[in-house]
Enzyme design. Structure first.
Site, short mmCIF file in Angstrom:
data_model
loop_
_atom_site.label_atom_id
_atom_site.label_comp_id
_atom_site.label_asym_id
_atom_site.label_seq_id
_atom_site.Cartn_x
_atom_site.Cartn_y
_atom_site.Cartn_z
N ASP A 1 0.84 -1.19 0.00
CA ASP A 1 0.00 0.00 0.00
C ASP A 1 0.88 1.25 0.00
OD1 ASP A 1 -3.05 0.80 0.50
OD2 ASP A 1 -1.87 2.02 1.87
N HIS B 1 -7.23 -6.82 -0.10
CA HIS B 1 -6.13 -5.85 -0.15
C HIS B 1 -4.97 -6.22 0.77
CE1 HIS B 1 -4.04 -2.06 -0.50
NE2 HIS B 1 -4.27 -1.74 0.75
#
Length: 309
Positions: A123, A288
Site C-alpha cells: 500500500d 487488499h
C-alpha cells in the site's frame, strides 16, 4: 503489539532521526538488510506474520512511516519523496548487513553494493518503496510491491466503481473535512477502512488490530494520514509524472489481491513492467491486505523472490 517473543521474536525497537522525522523501527535478525514498509491505516505490526521468518537469514527493519504509528513528523512533509528519504536514512544507519552506517554511494544506477537493501512495501509503503527506487536506485537491491498500481495509474482509472472502493483517496486529501470527521470516532473509521478493502476484520490478529486502534487515536496520526493522501493528489503525482520516462533496472516482485481492485481493470504486471522492466509476480487469493489475509501464500511468493535475487 509488543516486540516480544510471540510476534516479533528477537526484535527490539529503536528510533532513527531523519530530516523532519523521528522514525520508530523494529529491528531483528542478521545478514543482508530487508526493509518492510506498511500501508494505510496500519503500522509496522502488519508484518508480524513474516518478519521472524525473514530474520532467520536477514537483518529485518520494520519502521512506522513518518506520522504513522509511533513515528513522528515535524516538517509537515508527508510526500513519498520524504518517506523514501526516511528509508534511505534508515538504510544508511543500519548498513547493508545491519552492522552499521552505510557508505555514501546512494546515487546513480543500481549495482552490487554492500550498503543496499531489499525493500518490501504494501500500500503506501509500496509507493514509498517505488519512490526510493526512483530517487536512490543504488540503495535498493530488489523491491517488492504489494497490491498497488502506480499513483498516476490509480488516478487515471478512477471510474465510478473505483471511486466507491477508493473513496478515501479524495476524502483524505481534504484534511479540513476529513480530520474532524475521523477524530469524532477514529476506531470506527479505522475498522471501516480496513474492512472496506475486501478484507474481513477477522483477518487481522487481535494484537495487531489493537496497535492500529491505539495508533489512530494518538495525536497527530490522523493529520499525518490526511497529509499523506493530500500529497498523493498533488506533489506525489507531480513527482511521478516527472519520472514517467525512468525505467530502473532491478529485480521487482509485484503481488496483488485476486479479490481486490488492483487487477480489476488492468493487468498489474503489465502496468508495472512499463515502470520496472524486470517485474515478475501474480495474484494472491486475498483482498487488499495480503500479508494478513493470506500469509502463507504471500510468504511463499516473497521467499521465492528473495532466493532469485
Amino acid at each position: 503489539m509488543t516486540d516480544g517473543p510471540e510476534h516479533f521474536p528477537g526484535f527490539h525497537s529503536r528510533v532513527i532521526e531523519t530530516p523532519g522525522a523521528r522514525i520508530r523501527v523494529r529491528v531483528g535478525g542478521s545478514g543482508p538488510l530487508v526493509v518492510l514498509l506498511h500501508g494505510y491505516p496500519q503500522t509496522g505490526a502488519m508484518w508480524h506474520r513474516i518478519a521472524a521468518r525473514l530474520a532467520t537469514r536477514h537483518t529485518v527493519a520494520v519502521p512506522d512511516l513518518r506520522g504513522y504509528g509511533a513515528s513522528e513528523c515535524s516538517d509537515e512533509d508527508f510526500s513519498f519523496r520524504a518517506m523514501a528519504a526516511d528509508v534511505a536514512a534508515l538504510i544508511g544507519e543500519l548498513g547493508g548487513d545491519g552492522s552499521g552506517p552505510a557508505g555514501e554511494g546512494d546515487h546513480g544506477d543500481h549495482g552490487e553494493n554492500d550498503d543496499d537493501a531489499i525493500v518490501i512495501g504494501h500500500d503506501r509503503g509500496a509507493r514509498t518503496a517505488h519512490r526510493l527506487v526512483l530517487d536512490r536506485p543504488a540503495l535498493v537491491r530488489g523491491v517488492a510491491l504489494l497490491d498497488i498500481l502506480p499513483t498516476t495509474e490509480v488516478w487515471r482509472l478512477m471510474s465510478p466503481e473505483m471511486i466507491r472502493s477508493y473513496y478515501h483517496w479524495g476524502f483524505l486529501a481534504r484534511p479540513e473535512i476529513a480530520e474532524p470527521m475521523i477524530a469524532d470516532d477514529p476506531v470506527r473509521f479505522l475498522h471501516s477502512a480496513l474492512a472496506g478493502l475486501y478484507s474481513p476484520l477477522e483477518a487481522f490478529h487481535p494484537q495487531a488490530l489493537a496497535e492500529y486502534e491505539q495508533a489512530i487515536c494518538r495525536p497527530g496520526v490522523i493529520h499525518a494520514i490526511c497529509g499523506d493522501y493530500q500529497a498523493g493528489a498533488t506533489v506525489d503525482l507531480a513527482h511521478d509524472e516527472a519520472d514517467l520516462h525512468r525505467r530502473p533496472d532491478l529485480p521487482a516482485l509485484v503481488l496483488w489481491g485476486a479479490r481486490g481492485k488492483v487487477g480489476a481493470e488492468v493487468d498489474p504486471l503489465e502496468v508495472w513492467r512499463g515502470r520496472l522492466p524486470r517485474a515478475e509476480g501474480r495474484a494472491i487469493d486475498a483482498g487488499h491486505y495480503l500479508v494478513e489475509e493470506a500469509p502463507e501464500e504471500t510468504w511463499a511468493a516473497i521467499a521465492g523472490f528473495l532466493e532469485r535475487i
